[in-house]
Design a protein around this motif. Structure first.
Motif, PDB file in Angstrom:
ATOM      1  N   HIS A 128       9.692  -0.499   5.206  1.00 56.46           N
ATOM      2  CA  HIS A 128      10.036   0.899   5.467  1.00 56.46           C
ATOM      3  C   HIS A 128       8.826   1.794   5.245  1.00 56.46           C
ATOM      4  CE1 HIS A 128      14.617   1.105   5.666  1.00 56.46           C
ATOM      5  NE2 HIS A 128      14.301  -0.182   5.726  1.00 56.46           N
ATOM      6  N   ALA A 129       8.711   2.787   6.092  1.00 51.94           N
ATOM      7  CA  ALA A 129       7.604   3.743   5.991  1.00 51.94           C
ATOM      8  C   ALA A 129       7.792   4.651   4.783  1.00 51.94           C
ATOM      9  CB  ALA A 129       7.523   4.582   7.262  1.00 51.94           C
ATOM     10  N   THR A 130       6.682   5.121   4.250  1.00 57.87           N
ATOM     11  CA  THR A 130       6.723   6.127   3.189  1.00 57.87           C
ATOM     12  C   THR A 130       6.689   7.521   3.807  1.00 57.87           C
ATOM     13  OG1 THR A 130       4.311   6.203   2.993  1.00 57.87           O
ATOM     14  CG2 THR A 130       5.481   4.588   1.630  1.00 57.87           C
ATOM     15  N   ALA A 131       7.140   8.488   3.030  1.00 57.28           N
ATOM     16  CA  ALA A 131       7.027   9.877   3.473  1.00 57.28           C
ATOM     17  C   ALA A 131       5.563  10.278   3.585  1.00 57.28           C
ATOM     18  CB  ALA A 131       7.757  10.796   2.501  1.00 57.28           C
ATOM     19  N   GLN A 134      15.894  11.874   6.869  1.00 54.79           N
ATOM     20  CA  GLN A 134      15.979  10.448   6.510  1.00 54.79           C
ATOM     21  C   GLN A 134      14.645   9.750   6.780  1.00 54.79           C
ATOM     22  OE1 GLN A 134      19.665   9.770   8.935  1.00 54.79           O
ATOM     23  NE2 GLN A 134      20.453   8.818   7.046  1.00 54.79           N
ATOM     24  N   ILE A 135      13.642  10.185   6.063  1.00 52.34           N
ATOM     25  CA  ILE A 135      12.291   9.660   6.284  1.00 52.34           C
ATOM     26  C   ILE A 135      12.153   8.256   5.713  1.00 52.34           C
ATOM     27  CG2 ILE A 135       9.838  10.038   5.937  1.00 52.34           C
ATOM     28  CD1 ILE A 135      11.275  12.087   7.752  1.00 52.34           C
ATOM     29  N   TYR A 136      12.590   8.069   4.487  1.00 51.54           N
ATOM     30  CA  TYR A 136      12.403   6.785   3.815  1.00 51.54           C
ATOM     31  C   TYR A 136      13.286   5.675   4.381  1.00 51.54           C
ATOM     32  CZ  TYR A 136       9.364   8.639   0.159  1.00 51.54           C
ATOM     33  OH  TYR A 136       8.317   9.178  -0.530  1.00 51.54           O
ATOM     34  N   ASP A 137      14.234   6.041   5.228  1.00 47.86           N
ATOM     35  CA  ASP A 137      15.091   5.030   5.854  1.00 47.86           C
ATOM     36  C   ASP A 137      14.436   4.386   7.072  1.00 47.86           C
ATOM     37  OD1 ASP A 137      17.817   5.292   4.409  1.00 47.86           O
ATOM     38  OD2 ASP A 137      17.278   7.369   4.852  1.00 47.86           O
ATOM     39  N   ARG A 138      13.299   4.889   7.506  1.00 47.01           N
ATOM     40  CA  ARG A 138      12.722   4.486   8.791  1.00 47.01           C
ATOM     41  C   ARG A 138      11.826   3.246   8.660  1.00 47.01           C
ATOM     42  NH1 ARG A 138      12.089  10.152  12.080  1.00 47.01           N
ATOM     43  NH2 ARG A 138      13.707  11.269  10.907  1.00 47.01           N
ATOM     44  N   SER A 139      11.871   2.439   9.698  1.00 47.17           N
ATOM     45  CA  SER A 139      11.157   1.161   9.714  1.00 47.17           C
ATOM     46  C   SER A 139       9.810   1.286  10.433  1.00 47.17           C
ATOM     47  CB  SER A 139      11.993   0.097  10.436  1.00 47.17           C
ATOM     48  OG  SER A 139      13.266  -0.024   9.889  1.00 47.17           O
ATOM     49  N   ASN A 140       9.008   0.260  10.252  1.00 54.17           N
ATOM     50  CA  ASN A 140       7.812   0.067  11.077  1.00 54.17           C
ATOM     51  C   ASN A 140       8.251  -0.072  12.528  1.00 54.17           C
ATOM     52  OD1 ASN A 140       5.593  -1.007  12.459  1.00 54.17           O
ATOM     53  ND2 ASN A 140       5.550  -2.906  11.294  1.00 54.17           N
ATOM     54  N   GLY A 141       7.718   0.783  13.399  1.00 58.08           N
ATOM     55  CA  GLY A 141       8.151   0.764  14.792  1.00 58.08           C
ATOM     56  C   GLY A 141       7.137   0.247  15.784  1.00 58.08           C
ATOM     57  N   LYS A 142       6.011  -0.298  15.317  1.00 60.38           N
ATOM     58  CA  LYS A 142       4.928  -0.623  16.251  1.00 60.38           C
ATOM     59  C   LYS A 142       5.289  -1.760  17.197  1.00 60.38           C
ATOM     60  CE  LYS A 142       0.694   1.334  14.440  1.00 60.38           C
ATOM     61  NZ  LYS A 142      -0.659   1.138  13.869  1.00 60.38           N
ATOM     62  N   SER A 187       0.846  -1.192   0.000  1.00 54.19           N
ATOM     63  CA  SER A 187       0.000   0.000   0.000  1.00 54.19           C
ATOM     64  C   SER A 187       0.878   1.238   0.000  1.00 54.19           C
ATOM     65  CB  SER A 187      -0.931  -0.003   1.213  1.00 54.19           C
ATOM     66  OG  SER A 187      -0.227   0.344   2.392  1.00 54.19           O
ATOM     67  N   ASP A 188       0.262   2.381   0.242  1.00 53.71           N
ATOM     68  CA  ASP A 188       0.981   3.649   0.252  1.00 53.71           C
ATOM     69  C   ASP A 188       1.616   3.945   1.602  1.00 53.71           C
ATOM     70  OD1 ASP A 188      -1.501   3.914   1.456  1.00 53.71           O
ATOM     71  OD2 ASP A 188      -1.882   5.927   0.683  1.00 53.71           O
ATOM     72  N   GLU A 189       1.521   3.023   2.561  1.00 48.60           N
ATOM     73  CA  GLU A 189       2.120   3.260   3.877  1.00 48.60           C
ATOM     74  C   GLU A 189       3.532   2.691   3.990  1.00 48.60           C
ATOM     75  OE1 GLU A 189      -0.583   1.333   6.533  1.00 48.60           O
ATOM     76  OE2 GLU A 189      -0.139  -0.670   5.763  1.00 48.60           O
ATOM     77  N   PHE A 190       3.912   1.772   3.093  1.00 52.21           N
ATOM     78  CA  PHE A 190       5.239   1.168   3.184  1.00 52.21           C
ATOM     79  C   PHE A 190       5.724   0.725   1.814  1.00 52.21           C
ATOM     80  CE2 PHE A 190       2.645  -2.644   3.208  1.00 52.21           C
ATOM     81  CZ  PHE A 190       3.419  -3.586   2.547  1.00 52.21           C
ATOM     82  N   PHE A 191       7.028   0.487   1.732  1.00 55.37           N
ATOM     83  CA  PHE A 191       7.641  -0.200   0.605  1.00 55.37           C
ATOM     84  C   PHE A 191       8.630  -1.201   1.182  1.00 55.37           C
ATOM     85  CE2 PHE A 191      10.404   3.254   1.677  1.00 55.37           C
ATOM     86  CZ  PHE A 191      11.699   2.816   1.433  1.00 55.37           C
ATOM     87  N   MET A 192       9.039  -2.152   0.382  1.00 54.05           N
ATOM     88  CA  MET A 192      10.000  -3.164   0.818  1.00 54.05           C
ATOM     89  C   MET A 192      11.384  -2.753   0.307  1.00 54.05           C
ATOM     90  SD  MET A 192       8.209  -5.470   2.540  1.00 54.05           S
ATOM     91  CE  MET A 192       8.791  -7.168   2.456  1.00 54.05           C
ATOM     92  N   LYS A 193      12.260  -2.419   1.242  1.00 48.55           N
ATOM     93  CA  LYS A 193      13.544  -1.823   0.899  1.00 48.55           C
ATOM     94  C   LYS A 193      14.399  -2.732   0.005  1.00 48.55           C
ATOM     95  CE  LYS A 193      17.892  -0.176   2.855  1.00 48.55           C
ATOM     96  NZ  LYS A 193      18.715  -0.038   4.078  1.00 48.55           N
ATOM     97  N   ASN A 194      14.738  -2.182  -1.169  1.00 47.93           N
ATOM     98  CA  ASN A 194      15.692  -2.808  -2.099  1.00 47.93           C
ATOM     99  C   ASN A 194      15.314  -4.231  -2.483  1.00 47.93           C
ATOM    100  OD1 ASN A 194      17.233  -0.482  -2.182  1.00 47.93           O
ATOM    101  ND2 ASN A 194      18.599  -1.145  -0.525  1.00 47.93           N
ATOM    102  N   GLN A 195      14.022  -4.524  -2.483  1.00 50.99           N
ATOM    103  CA  GLN A 195      13.558  -5.850  -2.897  1.00 50.99           C
ATOM    104  C   GLN A 195      13.212  -5.817  -4.384  1.00 50.99           C
ATOM    105  OE1 GLN A 195      13.489  -8.662  -0.579  1.00 50.99           O
ATOM    106  NE2 GLN A 195      14.813  -7.060   0.245  1.00 50.99           N
ATOM    107  N   THR A 196      13.879  -6.662  -5.177  1.00 45.03           N
ATOM    108  CA  THR A 196      13.743  -6.610  -6.629  1.00 45.03           C
ATOM    109  C   THR A 196      13.251  -7.913  -7.245  1.00 45.03           C
ATOM    110  OG1 THR A 196      16.073  -7.232  -6.891  1.00 45.03           O
ATOM    111  CG2 THR A 196      15.563  -4.870  -6.804  1.00 45.03           C
TER     112      THR A 196
END
Length: 523
Positions: free
Chosen positions: A309-312, A350-358, A71-80
């Protein structure tokens, strides 16, 4: 599917793991249905088998916490590659196993429902309690299947022989009608959460809250039956009026409780229970907090894969004074050097570097930790969600928000700002006098803020009819604003959400055995 389900029917019979609050029992293998379902213990064991599929790795233990709910809340970092990169087709293992897990749950429910009346020595009220839970779980599994795959075979009896003809897909409208019938019947059979003191069993307010979700879905895409908004409002209000639930005054404590396996039945109506770290005899752990958690390379601190990772868009949706922001989007990571790791804050940009923190593994109580497996529970229905569903439905029913709708959303927002939920607050409360569309837009944003990373955002975007549009906008946003070291994989992940991606493909495992079902459009 018929061969698979016949195998399940013969082997179920019963191969399940016990869950501490669902069931404490010894798993039993190779028991014929003819000689089973006679005692309360056997019924409870069968019921545990129905619940068991919620905790499957391709359901809530992992898949529906991340790679199946882009969704628009996250992306999977460097997953190709693979499903982590949102690359899906009919042969994708995770999609096939997801389908099979849900239909296994349905087959187990059907077997229990087919045989429950054999247990004549079990008290009627106890049989009704078990029957209600089985009916609801079968309906819930069909809700997930229909939401994700569209028209699917609706099977309401267990498989008796492999010669049974495979079923064609049932129209989505007809499946939803059956879901409602079963859930309404369950509502009158199951017990109150106050009878248990924990929230991993189906209770009356759980049924009511999920019915509100079902009705909101029916009111949106693809059925667009707007009359169902009134039903959604009614069922959300039943939960509110029960007096059994309320908001935990501390937002972060919700998730600490999940990590520490503490049951808060007021905030959390329903959870999937995971237990331990799979280092003992009973294997009941999940991957919440490891697969989708804060970046960390040390097991003793709490290993977290650098995936989700969270989206901006998510981060910037919060006001700076909204306390949910820095709990939901972790403001730090663990920098690992050798066998040590230091908690290190991210820079402001460094917004896009941040992880899900829940779900923070530092709060785990069971030691030693496992790299992959945690006992962290997964929330399926929270009271905040019920309040937001009520507000959304009320707005649609009345052509604009009423005082009750404002009250519901403001309670959620006040808690987010650390305020008393019952006292008006100029900082947290929304502006009055909003139009119906403006209030709906506010609900959409508030659900993003409150329920981020809880597996509901894709579902919401789909039922609102805006999933592809929103994700294509995300791809453009990534192109403009994401750091170059991250952007290309994230852009590709978002760009793969086109009109066909609203539904998953029907898996090859089903197409291979069912000539009466057709592939979804575009796949």
């Amino acid at each position: 599917m018929k061969t698979t389900l016949f195998y399940i029917a013969m082997m179920l019979t019963l191969v399940v793991s016990s869950c501490s609050k669902i069931l404490d029992t010894t798993p039993q293998d190779f028991v014929s249905p003819v000689n089973y379902y006679n005692t309360e213990s056997e019924l409870q064991s069968a019921l545990a088998g129905v619940y068991d599929r919620l905790g499957d790795n391709r359901v809530y233990a992992q898949g529906m916490a991340c790679y199946m709910v882009f969704s628009d809340e996250f992306f999977m970092k460097n997953q190709t590659s693979g499903i982590n990169a949102n690359i899906v087709d009919a042969s994708t293992l995770e999609v096939n196993r997801h389908w099979e897990a849900l239909y296994t749950g349905i087959e187990r429910a059907n077997m229990l429902l087919d045989n429950i009346d054999k247990a004549v020595k079990v008290a009627e009220d106890k049989r009704n309690e078990i029957k209600g839970q089985a009916l609801f779980l079968r309906a819930y599994y069909y809700f997930l299947l229909t939401d994700e795959f569209g028209a699917v075979p609706l099977k309401l009896q267990s498989t008796k022989t492999p010669e049974e003809p495979p079923l064609p897909a049932t129209p989505v409208k007809d499946i939803y009608e059956r879901i409602v019938v079963d859930m309404k019947q369950a509502e009158g059979l199951v017990k109150s959460v106050s009878d248990y003191g924990y929230n991993t069993r189906i209770t009356k307010t759980t049924v009511q809250g999920i019915l509100a979700r079902v009705y909101l879905t029916m009111a949106g895409f693809p059925l667009n039956d707007v009359a169902k908004y009134a039903d959604a409002r009614s069922y959300a209000d039943k939960v509110i009026q029960s007096g059994l639930h309320g908001l935990n005054p501390d937002f972060k404590q919700i998730y600490i409780n999940h990590v520490q396996e503490i049951f808060d039945t007021r905030e959390n109506l329903w959870e999937v229970e995971f237990k331990g770290n799979n280092q003992g005899e009973i294997q009941e752990g999940g991957s919440i907090g490891s697969y989708n958690g804060i970046t960390c390379g040390i097991i003793d601190i709490g290993y977290g894969y650098d995936y989700v990772h969270a989206t901006a868009k998510l981060y910037n949706a919060y006001a700076a004074s909204d306390q949910r922001r820095d709990w939901t989007v972790a403001p730090f990571r663990y920098v690992t050097t050798g066998q040590t790791a230091v908690k290190t804050n991210w820079a402001a940009d460094q917004i896009y570097d941040r992880s899900n923190g829940k779900w923070r593994r530092e709060y785990e109580l069971l030691l030693p930790r496992n790299q992959n497996i945690t006992g962290t529970n997964w929330p399926l229905l929270r009271y905040a969600d019920v309040l937001l569903m009520f507000a959304e439905a009320d707005n649609q029913v009345n052509g604009g928000p009423t005082t009750d709708a404002y009250k519901a959303i403001n309670m959620v927002r006040r808690r987010g700002y650390g305020k008393d939920v019952q006292i008006p607050d100029a900082q947290a409360d929304v502006a009055t006098g909003l139009s119906q569309q403006d209030f709906l837009d506010l609900i959409r944003s508030e659900r993003l803020r409150e329920l981020a990373f809880e597996g509901l955002r894709k579902h919401d975007l789909v039922r609102w009819g805006i999933y592809p549009t929103v994700m294509q906008a995300q791809a453009r946003e990534y192109q403009v604003n994401m750091p170059s070291t991250l952007k290309d994989p994230a852009i590709a992940q978002a760009q793969r959400v086109t009109d066909r991606a609203v539904l998953f493909p029907i898996p090859n495992s089903e197409l291979a055995v069912n000539p009466n079902i057709k592939q979804n459009t575009g796949w």
